[in-house]
Write an enzyme that holds these catalytic residues in place. Structure first.
Site, PDB file in Angstrom:
ATOM      1  N   HIS A 142      -0.852  42.033  26.205  1.00  0.00           N
ATOM      2  CA  HIS A 142       0.000  41.452  27.170  1.00  0.00           C
ATOM      3  C   HIS A 142      -0.515  40.774  28.223  1.00  0.00           C
ATOM      4  O   HIS A 142      -0.024  39.456  28.433  1.00  0.00           O
ATOM      5  CB  HIS A 142       0.763  42.526  27.509  1.00  0.00           C
ATOM      6  CG  HIS A 142       2.122  42.076  28.538  1.00  0.00           C
ATOM      7  ND1 HIS A 142       3.211  41.741  28.290  1.00  0.00           N
ATOM      8  CD2 HIS A 142       1.814  41.871  29.824  1.00  0.00           C
ATOM      9  CE1 HIS A 142       3.696  41.235  29.240  1.00  0.00           C
ATOM     10  NE2 HIS A 142       3.195  41.475  30.496  1.00  0.00           N
ATOM     11  N   GLU A 143      -1.440  40.928  28.712  1.00  0.00           N
ATOM     12  CA  GLU A 143      -2.265  40.271  30.153  1.00  0.00           C
ATOM     13  C   GLU A 143      -2.736  39.176  29.424  1.00  0.00           C
ATOM     14  O   GLU A 143      -2.857  38.037  30.122  1.00  0.00           O
ATOM     15  CB  GLU A 143      -2.912  41.170  30.548  1.00  0.00           C
ATOM     16  CG  GLU A 143      -2.408  42.455  31.479  1.00  0.00           C
ATOM     17  CD  GLU A 143      -1.135  42.058  32.283  1.00  0.00           C
ATOM     18  OE1 GLU A 143      -1.068  41.022  32.734  1.00  0.00           O
ATOM     19  OE2 GLU A 143      -0.223  42.953  32.652  1.00  0.00           O
ATOM     20  N   HIS A 199      -0.576  36.199  28.983  1.00  0.00           N
ATOM     21  CA  HIS A 199      -0.411  35.182  30.064  1.00  0.00           C
ATOM     22  C   HIS A 199      -1.470  34.302  30.012  1.00  0.00           C
ATOM     23  O   HIS A 199      -1.122  33.062  30.525  1.00  0.00           O
ATOM     24  CB  HIS A 199      -0.416  35.933  31.342  1.00  0.00           C
ATOM     25  CG  HIS A 199       0.730  37.102  31.689  1.00  0.00           C
ATOM     26  ND1 HIS A 199       2.072  36.407  31.553  1.00  0.00           N
ATOM     27  CD2 HIS A 199       0.790  38.373  31.843  1.00  0.00           C
ATOM     28  CE1 HIS A 199       3.036  37.542  31.756  1.00  0.00           C
ATOM     29  NE2 HIS A 199       2.198  38.620  32.080  1.00  0.00           N
ATOM     30  N   HIS A 219      -0.745  30.272  30.293  1.00  0.00           N
ATOM     31  CA  HIS A 219      -1.494  29.307  31.160  1.00  0.00           C
ATOM     32  C   HIS A 219      -2.204  28.440  30.316  1.00  0.00           C
ATOM     33  O   HIS A 219      -2.048  27.001  30.879  1.00  0.00           O
ATOM     34  CB  HIS A 219      -2.600  30.061  31.944  1.00  0.00           C
ATOM     35  CG  HIS A 219      -3.107  29.500  33.304  1.00  0.00           C
ATOM     36  ND1 HIS A 219      -4.015  29.593  33.818  1.00  0.00           N
ATOM     37  CD2 HIS A 219      -2.585  28.133  33.721  1.00  0.00           C
ATOM     38  CE1 HIS A 219      -4.200  28.973  34.981  1.00  0.00           C
ATOM     39  NE2 HIS A 219      -3.399  28.026  34.757  1.00  0.00           N
TER      40      HIS A 219
END
Length: 231
Positions: free
Chosen positions: A100-101, A104, A108
């Site tokens: 999940h991280e 991100h 980006h």
């Protein structure tokens, strides 16, 4: 004013209870799936580094941070920061959170619009969070003579509410990217994929509750402002 306050406290207590229930559910799910080993034995760090590499991202570093459920992606220094229970664990929960991280980080790299909007609001929200409660309090006390102060406070708080709602698609999309990658690579299988999905769904609910709570509080101050103007 009394009716407005009563309505606010009903909403506040209701959302507080909902927030507690959602947080307790998230903690329970994380603990449950932290005991389910990931096929292949990859740790959260392994999952994160592989996901970044396979998506062509080589300028993001995976680091370990203290705390529990403190995992986050920092777009400023391009780091995926995993809490120690995620970084070192080879569980389904760790894989889900790590992916999940990294979702991100993928956002980006792809200049995902909602993430860009949220990042643009960070300086405003950081500034307003330090002073907004004092401005709102002062605005309520001086509403009869200086209503502009409360209006200014409402505008500042509205930025925080907007930030909360922009966060929703950012978090949901990161989970979608994570789950799609976990499935396509076979890191999660028929037995474990549903567990990873359940863990990330529980985490998403916390952001929904936070956004609703912020909206309810914003409406409360708007009603005070409108009521004061009518009187």
């Amino acid at each position: 004013m009394i009716m407005t306050s009563s309505l606010y406290w009903i909403l506040f207590i209701g959302i507080a209870l909902l927030s507690w229930a959602v947080s307790a559910r998230l903690k329970s799910k994380f603990e449950k799936y932290s005991k389910v080993p990931l096929p292949g034995g990859m740790t959260g760090r392994d999952v994160a580094e592989r996901m970044l590499r396979e998506n062509g991202i080589y300028d993001v570093k995976v680091t370990s941070v203290a705390g529990h459920l403190t995992d986050h992606y920092n777009p400023v220094n391009k780091t995926v920061n995993l809490s120690q229970p995620v970084y070192y664990s080879n569980s389904v929960a760790a894989a889900a959170v790590a992916a999940h991280e990294c979702g991100h980080a993928l956002q980006h790299a792809a200049a995902y619009a909602p993430l860009k909007m949220r990042s643009a609001l960070v300086p405003v929200v950081s500034f307003s969070s330090n002073i907004v409660q004092w401005i709102l309090l002062g605005g309520m006390f001086t509403l009869k003579v200086f209503p502009q102060l409360l209006l200014f406070g409402i505008i500042l708080f509205a930025m925080t509410t907007l930030f909360s709602f922009i966060t929703l698609p950012v978090e949901i999309n990161a989970s979608q990217r994570a789950l799609a990658w976990l499935r396509s690579t076979g890191i999660t299988n028929v037995t474990t994929h549903g567990k990873a999905e359940d863990a990330l769904r529980s985490a998403a609910y916390t952001y929904v509750v936070a956004a609703l709570g912020s909206l309810a509080t914003l409406l409360y101050y708007v009603m005070i402002f409108l009521g004061g103007r009518r009187n």
